[in-house]
Scaffold this motif. Structure first.
Motif, PDB file in Angstrom:
ATOM      1  N   LYS A 334     -34.083  45.673  79.724  1.00 32.50           N
ATOM      2  CA  LYS A 334     -33.718  46.762  78.821  1.00 32.50           C
ATOM      3  C   LYS A 334     -34.641  47.963  79.050  1.00 32.50           C
ATOM      4  CE  LYS A 334     -32.551  47.316  73.955  1.00 32.50           C
ATOM      5  NZ  LYS A 334     -32.605  46.697  72.623  1.00 32.50           N
ATOM      6  N   ALA A 335     -35.943  47.657  79.145  1.00 36.06           N
ATOM      7  CA  ALA A 335     -36.922  48.726  79.348  1.00 36.06           C
ATOM      8  C   ALA A 335     -36.699  49.417  80.690  1.00 36.06           C
ATOM      9  CB  ALA A 335     -38.333  48.157  79.267  1.00 36.06           C
ATOM     10  N   THR A 336     -36.347  48.621  81.705  1.00 39.70           N
ATOM     11  CA  THR A 336     -36.124  49.194  83.042  1.00 39.70           C
ATOM     12  C   THR A 336     -34.921  50.138  83.028  1.00 39.70           C
ATOM     13  OG1 THR A 336     -37.031  47.196  84.050  1.00 39.70           O
ATOM     14  CG2 THR A 336     -35.664  48.602  85.464  1.00 39.70           C
ATOM     15  N   ALA A 337     -33.840  49.690  82.429  1.00 41.51           N
ATOM     16  CA  ALA A 337     -32.649  50.550  82.336  1.00 41.51           C
ATOM     17  C   ALA A 337     -32.970  51.817  81.557  1.00 41.51           C
ATOM     18  CB  ALA A 337     -31.497  49.795  81.681  1.00 41.51           C
ATOM     19  N   LYS A 338     -33.763  51.645  80.497  1.00 44.95           N
ATOM     20  CA  LYS A 338     -34.121  52.801  79.662  1.00 44.95           C
ATOM     21  C   LYS A 338     -34.975  53.806  80.451  1.00 44.95           C
ATOM     22  CE  LYS A 338     -35.823  53.819  75.006  1.00 44.95           C
ATOM     23  NZ  LYS A 338     -37.278  54.013  74.879  1.00 44.95           N
ATOM     24  N   THR A 339     -35.972  53.296  81.147  1.00 47.26           N
ATOM     25  CA  THR A 339     -36.825  54.167  81.958  1.00 47.26           C
ATOM     26  C   THR A 339     -35.990  54.955  82.961  1.00 47.26           C
ATOM     27  OG1 THR A 339     -38.620  52.574  81.797  1.00 47.26           O
ATOM     28  CG2 THR A 339     -38.777  54.198  83.575  1.00 47.26           C
TER      29      THR A 339
END
Lengths: 509, 509
Positions: A334-339
């Motif tokens: 989730k964090a990777t997609a958000k970044t």
């Protein structure tokens, strides 16, 4: 480049096994090189670009198509606005009198015109045509709006649907009875201005193909026989499909000269106070672009989308294991997609829990997403992600700290690689011929043929007649602006008369 | 506010004289309050929004219209994308079998459907309809795409043209045979989700009217008689035109319930593994919005565009004099337009040398540009510009140093003032009635009537029948969500039965 974990992990072996197990039912049954037609019909459906419709020759454009269309539209619309071209919207319907005003023009389109004859239960007094293109729809009003030289140039564009009720081989995107396009219609005081704009627009079309769709095209001029019905001359960008050996007219930018101006009486008072006639252009590109993209880049795993036009550029897929910290993996995904999203990429994560990672790999490969990011327990431990390219399957482990810059580089690299690979394949198909025997030989090998030509319409018709066969006749595609040297005494490959120019020939869509 | 130069300058007097002299031929011949219909027809032409077309009920949307449409489209498209609604494009054509599948629905649309029966010289095997709306075009495919609960919600939208071959009073934007719109079509597992989305979309429609077009609207529910053919319930935003005393259905957001799902067999397996039917919505707004804007804000000088949707928010006009430094004036005008453009305003300068400043004032007033900036020699000397508001003609001198911030404030103020003025006028037309006599009296005074109603369809039909006249019958517009208290024992104004709710009534477009 692929990092050091290829062979040494039992987790990886498990992953592999699982993938294979769940991948059933997702593949294409036809191979691109074996049965291109079948492959194409399958890939546009399985890639979720198109749904077939219950009226032949009409297709549903699904969101995956529209997002590509909207990217190109965004680019083109902004560019023409910089050129001070304004958007407008003219009616779908044309009255028969107006439609038939330009003789050559209507001869070109008449067989394909759809006619409305009834509303509700009542017959209309006069049948009304649906626009196959809007020259005759618009130009009566150009005549009204243009009075003096200060009303010029008049530069309009519209984004709309048009209908050409063709009966030959409907093909999604490439040949459909209704399609979406933009059509620009401009009027100038002088031929010089019109000539200049023709090429400016053609350059935008080249950009769409080469810089957005990563497809090499040839800029050139159409022959008299192939030019736009009723126009003065037609320029085009021509693409080529190596698998079928067919050219595709990618987009056209026409100088209409003063022919329509004469028919529709588009006159103005020039600076000297004299009555003069305008010079006109019209130019268009359509959803056909997307079909060419599918044909050029797609492979046996499905679509391959150039990053610049992909609705999803990066798909992040969690790869959880029985004993792994699944929650943490999902969080990092989730964090990777958000970044990535916050850095301006079109990124999504696929958290569906009813599909295995392997199924998801195949799914997003089918849809052509340029870059896949996999995150499993080992990636967490190493503070990295694994990136897999759609175009060449290359894998690379990316440290989390350099995620954004490496993804940026990778996407740029994919875009360029797709273009380079397509150009290499296209170029390998180009064959220079000088005699009729070389020509027919090259044609039988599905080549894109560059030949010296006398530039006579009768000779082109003759070539068409002599090559007529089941899979269609050869015709001129364009005379490239970029002309190789024509040695003195060079003869036309077909007529033996002195050659005037180099011209591309081939079968075409 | 208007600064100190109103009466004391001979230059101004000259300017005034010149204006009057050159203004001939630009005005409207009809007055909004005297002959509204004539005024409207004139202002949409003179304001260059529309050109009449040679097929009745079809209109050419000129660039001045399209730029307004594109601003609204930009807003709405971004908002629905945030809601994860995807754009698609379904065909223009519908086969008769599919069109007629939903009985109530087709009854509502059948008389207005245009039919294609011929292509080229040949008759089609089966006539094909042109979409009047796309429920029946799309839903067979929803049935195909939706299998399990994970396929839901399915949320699609399309921007397209639709055709309704109406015979009553074609009016530009308001009632035309072809128009542009968006139509959203969504399917959910539960009624709760559908209900929620209906209101979310309605709120976006309120934003378009109130925040972009500066037009007050009433949110509410349509009566059973007025709801969408085949749907469960219809919500709408209702605008009102004080000059004609007519309501206008501004945009509609329908909950279709499960009616279409039943007809088109749109079923899915729910989380418990049981077969269930989807709940559907559809919602749309069209180019009608622009007609309402013209009717509400326009005045005897022409269009009045709210700053948020105006293609040109600020027009800069040089006011040179014989003895003044014309070159310097033009330079400053250019710089002013540039400064404003770079600050994010849509600003242009009008440098045409064949028109007087006065002619230009009238021209841009006709086109409704919210703010005019005049720059003459005195402005140069004082390092200021003169700003003139379109909405109330107020003049203010702005020091060059505070140009950007004052223009920003002025535009915000104009936007708000337009809304406030429209709301004040609209509110002044609202009349609460409790008896039939009060009702007919209010109707004759072109009021927007709020009345207690028994909510029975027969009574509504009866009111329609009893008020039928040359200028049209009264009908329900909506029952506002914002319901005044309904005292116990209140009776229906028309039937005398116990009232169930307050409802707006009136004539409508």
């Amino acid at each position: 480049m692929a990092g050091g974990r290829a062979n040494n992990s039992s987790a990886n072996a498990n992953r592999k096994k699982k993938e294979v197990k769940k991948e059933t039912g997702l593949g294409l049954s036809a191979k691109k090189d074996d049965n291109f037609g079948e492959w194409y019909s399958e890939v546009v459906i399985s890639g979720e670009l198109i749904e077939y419709y219950d009226i032949s020759g009409c297709y549903i454009l699904r969101p995956w198509t529209m997002s590509i269309w909207e990217v190109m539209q965004g680019f083109f619309d902004a560019e023409i606005k910089k050129m001070n071209i304004k958007n407008c919207y003219f009616p779908l319907f044309v009255s028969p009198g107006v439609l038939q005003k330009e003789k050559d023009h209507i001869e070109g389109f008449a067989p394909e015109v759809a006619w409305v004859t009834k509303s509700g239960q009542s017959d209309l007094e006069v049948p009304i045509a649906i626009r196959p293109t809007s020259e005759t729809v618009m130009y009566p009003y150009y005549s009204k709006w243009i009075r003096g030289h200060r009303d010029l140039p008049l530069k309009l564009n519209q984004w709309c649907n048009v209908v050409r009720w063709e009966f030959s081989n409907p093909t999604p995107f490439i040949r459909s009875r209704e399609f979406l396009w933009q059509e620009g219609h401009t009027a100038f005081s002088t031929k010089e201005e019109a000539d200049k704009e023709v090429l400016e627009i053609l350059e935008l079309y080249r950009c769409i193909y080469e810089e957005y769709l990563a497809i090499p095209v040839i800029k050139g001029k159409k022959s008299e026989h192939e030019k736009f019905a009723g126009g003065l001359y037609t320029t085009s960008v021509e693409a080529f499909i190596p698998n079928t050996g067919r050219g595709v007219q990618g987009a056209t930018s026409h100088c209409l000269g003063q022919n329509f101006a004469k028919m529709f009486e588009i006159n103005f008072e020039n600076e000297k106070g004299e009555k003069a006639m305008v010079w006109q252009n019209s130019w268009a590109y359509s959803t056909r672009t997307i079909g060419v993209m599918v044909m050029v880049h797609g492979d046996d795993k499905g679509l391959v989308l150039p990053p610049k036009v992909a609705a999803v550029q990066v798909i992040v897929i969690p790869v959880p294991y029985k004993d792994a910290d699944t929650e943490r993996i999902l969080e990092v995904c989730k964090a990777t997609a958000k970044t990535l999203t916050e850095s301006g990429f079109r990124a999504e994560a696929d958290f569906r829990d009813n599909y295995s990672p392997g199924w998801k790999y195949s799914h997003w490969e089918m849809k052509g997403v340029p870059l896949r990011i996999e995150i499993g327990p080992k990636d967490l431990a190493n503070e990295q992600v694994r990136a897999v390219r759609r175009d060449n399957s290359a894998k690379v482990d990316i440290p989390m700290v350099s995620l954004v810059e490496q993804v940026k580089d990778l996407l740029a690299n994919i875009q360029q690689s797709l273009f380079d690979a397509a150009k290499q394949k296209r170029d390998a198909c180009i064959q220079v011929v000088k005699t009729w025997d070389e020509f027919t030989e090259a044609l039988s090998h599905k080549k894109l043929i560059l030949a010296p030509w006398c530039n006579e319409e009768e000779v082109e018709k003759d070539v068409k007649a002599r090559t007529k066969g089941e899979i269609g006749a050869a015709k001129t595609l364009c005379s490239p602006f970029d002309q190789p040297a024509l040695d003195e005494g060079t003869l036309c490959f077909a007529s033996g008369k002195p050659a005037k120019k180099w011209t591309y020939w081939g079968r075409s869509y």
